[in-house]
Design an enzyme around this catalytic site. Sequence first.
Site, short mmCIF file in Angstrom:
data_model
loop_
_atom_site.label_atom_id
_atom_site.label_comp_id
_atom_site.label_asym_id
_atom_site.label_seq_id
_atom_site.Cartn_x
_atom_site.Cartn_y
_atom_site.Cartn_z
N ASP A 273 0.87 -1.19 0.00
CA ASP A 273 0.00 0.00 0.00
C ASP A 273 0.90 1.24 0.00
O ASP A 273 2.03 1.16 -0.46
CB ASP A 273 -0.95 -0.04 1.20
CG ASP A 273 -2.28 0.64 0.93
OD1 ASP A 273 -2.26 1.86 0.66
OD2 ASP A 273 -3.33 -0.02 0.97
N HIS B 259 2.20 1.96 -3.14
CA HIS B 259 1.30 2.94 -3.74
C HIS B 259 1.87 4.35 -3.64
O HIS B 259 1.13 5.33 -3.72
CB HIS B 259 -0.08 2.87 -3.10
CG HIS B 259 -0.80 1.59 -3.34
ND1 HIS B 259 -2.06 1.33 -2.85
CD2 HIS B 259 -0.43 0.46 -4.03
CE1 HIS B 259 -2.45 0.11 -3.21
NE2 HIS B 259 -1.47 -0.43 -3.92
#
Length: 377
Positions: free
Chosen positions: A202, A225
């Site tokens: 993430d 991310h």
Amino acid sequence: MTLIAMNHAAIVDIKTKGAKGDGITDDGPAILSAWKDACAGPPPSSLFIPPGTYLSVAIELVGPCKGPIEINANGATIKAPPELAKFTKDSWITIRNVDKLTMTGGTFDGQGQQAWTSKICKDSTACQIPVNLRLSKLKDSLFRGITSINSKNFHIAFRGCDNSRVENINIDAPGNSINTDGIHIAKLNGLNISNSKIGTGDDCISFGEGSRNVRIDGVSCGPGHGFSIGSLGKYPNEEPVEGIFLNNCTITGAVNGLRIKSWPDSYPGTVNDIHFEDIIVTSVTNPILIDQEYCPNKACKKGAPSKVKISNVSFRKIRGTSSAKVAVKLVCSSLAPCESVEVADINLTFNGGQATSECTNARPKVTGQNVPGVCRV
């Protein structure tokens, strides 16, 4: 109380509290007992976790302590139980209400593989998924040489840790690990993160509400991310995010690079004084992204504009390769258009060729030489 006198410091070794270090026995009670003695001992004090492998269930190390205190885990590996059923709260190791904490070394293994594949826990609200290290109200503190691997949820979550530093840490989890933000920051004023490596499933670093005066320097991100401001506007009365400076970083093989995101149909909020400079991206899908239509699930109300106001943002000297043709995407709110967004001296290519840019409700100030040319509306 078992104390070892060394350089006028009180050092409590967890082995004197019954820790086995065999990787099988629960050493959590020994760690907690050693912490209590060190915290109550004459300052400066130290909790010493010798080299070895330890298993620990969820523990809370709570202050205030009598003075400066260190947790020294150089050469030690501490493992969480892999089973989610053994956790009744959303944290594995919690440290809170301590001033002048120094945390040095140690590998914290969340053994999160079962959590990532759990059908029950695909939405983190469905069950208790613990953060590896939850750090709360730790002022004037230093965290260095720490490694966090395979966390079930976020690796490290800072909240209210004013005027603290993070140096030379390593965070590692597979790119397909769910909701494993490397470092999450919220409600603090003053945090420096430097010379660290983060690869996870993430956001490498996520900035939640109330993140103020944060400086990131020399951090590598990927997979993951990227570096993300938000998401913001989901809840009422969120505190502003302001004074974020990210310099001299690399992002490799990530879904996003430099991102600011807010929910559509959001509550009001503000994002101000955000600056990204001297960043190298390699094979990043969205190198530069403002997304005020962020809506990852059915809970969003698409179409209604965000009420989060974004202003005084700069993207300077961003260079490298985009894995999508649109390398610069500024999607701002029709209700609260972005103000004072600067794009300067970027050089981003797509598959060795020409990348493009898109802007919605944004009038960026464009300076220097930019590839691709940045849109004006």
